[in-house]
Design an enzyme around this catalytic site. Structure first.
Site, PDB file in Angstrom:
ATOM      1  N   LYS A 137      13.311  -0.001  -1.018  1.00  0.00           N
ATOM      2  CA  LYS A 137      14.541   1.069  -0.116  1.00  0.00           C
ATOM      3  C   LYS A 137      16.089   0.600  -0.101  1.00  0.00           C
ATOM      4  CE  LYS A 137      14.227   3.496   3.759  1.00  0.00           C
ATOM      5  NZ  LYS A 137      15.678   3.258   4.503  1.00  0.00           N
ATOM      6  N   SER A 138      15.836  -0.757   0.380  1.00  0.00           N
ATOM      7  CA  SER A 138      17.894  -0.868   0.366  1.00  0.00           C
ATOM      8  C   SER A 138      17.607  -0.927  -0.740  1.00  0.00           C
ATOM      9  CB  SER A 138      17.232  -2.523   1.206  1.00  0.00           C
ATOM     10  OG  SER A 138      17.221  -2.193   1.969  1.00  0.00           O
ATOM     11  N   SER A 152      23.573  -6.091  11.213  1.00  0.00           N
ATOM     12  CA  SER A 152      23.428  -5.689  10.452  1.00  0.00           C
ATOM     13  C   SER A 152      23.880  -6.120   9.503  1.00  0.00           C
ATOM     14  CB  SER A 152      23.989  -3.977  11.411  1.00  0.00           C
ATOM     15  OG  SER A 152      23.915  -2.903  10.723  1.00  0.00           O
ATOM     16  N   GLN A 204      23.967  -3.727   7.290  1.00  0.00           N
ATOM     17  CA  GLN A 204      24.418  -2.059   7.008  1.00  0.00           C
ATOM     18  C   GLN A 204      26.170  -2.081   7.429  1.00  0.00           C
ATOM     19  OE1 GLN A 204      22.331   1.647   8.518  1.00  0.00           O
ATOM     20  NE2 GLN A 204      21.326   1.424   6.941  1.00  0.00           N
ATOM     21  N   LYS A 247      17.262   4.013  15.350  1.00  0.00           N
ATOM     22  CA  LYS A 247      17.052   3.274  13.980  1.00  0.00           C
ATOM     23  C   LYS A 247      16.308   5.063  13.485  1.00  0.00           C
ATOM     24  CE  LYS A 247      17.374  -0.257  12.574  1.00  0.00           C
ATOM     25  NZ  LYS A 247      17.887  -0.828  11.199  1.00  0.00           N
ATOM     26  N   ASP A 266      12.213  -3.451  10.480  1.00  0.00           N
ATOM     27  CA  ASP A 266      11.648  -2.111  10.185  1.00  0.00           C
ATOM     28  C   ASP A 266       9.991  -2.069  10.452  1.00  0.00           C
ATOM     29  OD1 ASP A 266      13.860  -1.188   9.625  1.00  0.00           O
ATOM     30  OD2 ASP A 266      14.145  -1.402   7.064  1.00  0.00           O
ATOM     31  N   ARG A 268      23.252   9.261  14.766  1.00  0.00           N
ATOM     32  CA  ARG A 268      22.889   7.731  14.336  1.00  0.00           C
ATOM     33  C   ARG A 268      24.411   7.194  15.490  1.00  0.00           C
ATOM     34  NH1 ARG A 268      18.755   5.904  10.438  1.00  0.00           N
ATOM     35  NH2 ARG A 268      19.182   3.972  11.099  1.00  0.00           N
TER      36      ARG A 268
HETATM   37  C1  S3P Z   1      19.279  -1.770   5.519  1.00  0.00           C
HETATM   38  C2  S3P Z   1      19.381  -2.568   7.289  1.00  0.00           C
HETATM   39  C3  S3P Z   1      18.810  -1.759   8.142  1.00  0.00           C
HETATM   40  C4  S3P Z   1      17.374  -1.605   7.855  1.00  0.00           C
HETATM   41  C5  S3P Z   1      17.399  -0.173   7.150  1.00  0.00           C
HETATM   42  C6  S3P Z   1      17.962  -0.310   5.701  1.00  0.00           C
HETATM   43  C7  S3P Z   1      19.643  -1.668   4.439  1.00  0.00           C
HETATM   44  O1  S3P Z   1      19.226  -1.256   8.728  1.00  0.00           O
HETATM   45  O2  S3P Z   1      16.631  -1.068   9.303  1.00  0.00           O
HETATM   46  O3  S3P Z   1      16.362   0.209   6.715  1.00  0.00           O
HETATM   47  O4  S3P Z   1      19.508  -1.322   3.737  1.00  0.00           O
HETATM   48  O5  S3P Z   1      21.304  -2.677   4.621  1.00  0.00           O
HETATM   49  P1  S3P Z   1      21.152  -2.315   9.783  1.00  0.00           P
HETATM   50  O6  S3P Z   1      21.197  -3.016   9.155  1.00  0.00           O
HETATM   51  O7  S3P Z   1      21.165  -0.882  10.820  1.00  0.00           O
HETATM   52  O8  S3P Z   1      19.886  -3.244  11.190  1.00  0.00           O
END
Ligand code: S3P
Length: 431
Positions: free
Chosen positions: A20-21, A165, A167, A346, A319, A120
């Site tokens: 997914k990422s 994080s 993200q 989350k 996750d 969130r």
């Molecule tokens: C992700 C980062 C994670 C993860 C999310 C996907 C990403 O979140 O929990 O499902 O693709 O960068 P955080 O960066 O908030 O920890």
């Protein structure tokens, strides 16, 4: 809703859908790169489809041929103003990463998601992006989406992130592409590094460094003229593989080969935890493709024992904690999960959703402020699982159901579409 009960003997091979990422990033980076980006094994989950729609709304042609996705990128400055509010659905990754791109654009935009997404925390990206000269605000002034983004002039910063994080890190690095000088982010421990690996492949001037003697990690980027389209084969998502790894370990008389799974060390904490819990797992045919490590994972039924999970490993398995908690419920002895307060922000508050649902199945589990304590070994019994539309809760408790006496009802099980639309079909293949 789906009803599930106890089974034995899961046997066979499963191919895991794309990560997914990584799938999100292929669309985002492909859209702001020059030329064609061709993506195979793209995850057709609702979150990644939301990312495709957002970039289509900004004038990017994206052909979704299911197996392959082709992004016709228009370069760093080729996006158009969206005509409507960008709908980010349930996806935190879409919201936070796209914000890093949007603050660098010469047009206004708004984005909004579903009820879970709009509750969130977004201050974690707004604060550093505004510090860079961005203009991003919470429309309801509650620190959450819907977000409004106006044009700004970006300057490079060094940001000491309070959270590990990916993200947050990625949003800042993407804004760094549109800044007038270098940008860097230091995080307390290394979070998933797909942005750093993939942006490098696209031609960005980006570097990562792990500080000696501490667990801190820094990623830095310098603005460049252009990124260039790539051909990317997305590895299977270890977060999706985790459910079949757990099923192979917990369901009696099972042997499953989980194929083509990404085992990037910033994601593979669950494999270390499995090893610590005494799991019979073998990595086969380890290889590297596009900078990402991949393997097939052979799993056999094992009697697990409790362990402690804390510190730097947490971001590498954040996750997977719902399914790890299910494994811990079936393991002998006590498992302690701590330093995982991020679970509270989350798709649901996963400290609550995991403990409430495992308690309903008869597990001795206590929620703590930053994790949970699980006294494993009590047989689980069927229950009604309240997923609260959280895909990972639905999948984790579907596996718990396979080992519990009686019938388990998983409410709103369709929410698995967010990250694994074919989850229940894959199961059928193993029966
Ligand atoms: C992700 C980062 C994670 C993860 C999310 C996907 C990403 O979140 O929990 O499902 O693709 O960068 P955080 O960066 O908030 O920890």
């Amino acid at each position: 809703m789906i009803e599930l009960g106890k089974i034995t003997g899961l046997k066979g091979e499963v191919s895991i859908p794309g990560d997914k990422s990584i799938s999100h990033r292929c669309i985002m980076f492909g859209s702001i790169a020059k030329g064609k980006t061709e993506v195979s094994n793209f995850l057709q989950g609702a979150d990644c489809l939301a990312t495709i729609n957002c970039f289509r709304q900004m004038g990017i042609e994206i052909e979704n041929k299911k197996d392959t996705v082709i992004v016709h990128g228009k370069g760093l400055h080729g996006l158009h103003a969206p005509t409507e509010i960008l709908d980010v659905g349930n996806s935190g990754t879409t919201t936070r990463l796209i914000s890093g791109i949007l603050v660098g654009q010469p047009f206004e935009s708004k984005l909004s998601g579903d009820e879970s997404l709009n509750s969130r925390p977004m201050k974690r990206i707004m604060e550093p992006l505004n510090r860079m000269g961005g203009n991003i605000s919470s429309i309801l002034r509650n620190g959450c989406a819907p977000l409004y983004i106006a044009p700004g002039t970006l300057h490079g910063i060094h940001y000491n992130s309070p959270v590990a994080s990916a993200q947050v890190k990625s949003a800042i690095l993407l804004a760094g592409l549109y800044s007038d000088s270098g940008t860097s982010v230091t995080e307390p421990s290394l979070s998933r590094n797909h942005t750093e690996l993939m942006l490098k492949e696209f031609g960005a001037d980006i570097h990562s460094q792990h500080e000696l003697d501490t667990t801190k990690a820094t990623a830095s980027i310098h603005p460049c003229e252009e990124l260039f389209g790539q051909k990317i084969a997305v590895p299977g998502d270890i977060s999706s593989a985790a459910y079949f790894i757990a099923a192979g370990l917990l369901v009696p008389d099972s042997e499953i080969l989980v194929k083509n799974t990404g085992i990037n060390s910033t994601r593979a904490g669950i494999l270390k935890v499995c090893e610590d819990m005494g799991a019979d797992i073998t990595l086969i045919d380890q290889r590297t493709e596009g900078g990402e490590q991949i393997a097939d994972i052979l799993v056999r039924t094992s009697q697990l024992h409790g362990t402690t999970i804390d510190g730097d490993i947490i971001p590498t398995l954040i996750d997977e904690i719902p399914i790890i908690a299910v494994m811990a419920a079936m393991a002998d002895g006590t498992t302690i999960i701590k330093d995982a307060a991020e679970l509270k922000v989350k798709e649901t508050n996963r400290i609550e959703t995991v403990t409430d649902n495992l308690k309903a199945m008869g597990c001795d589990i206590t929620a703590t402020d930053d994790g949970m304590i699980i006294n494993g070994g009590n047989p689980l019994h069927g229950a009604t699982i309240h997923t609260l539309l959280d895909h990972r809760i639905a999948m984790a408790f579907s596996i718990a159901a396979l080992t519990a006496d009686g019938t388990t009802k998983i409410l709103d099980s369709k929410c698995v579409d967010v990250s694994y639309p074919t989850f229940y079909d894959t199961f059928e293949e193993l029966l």
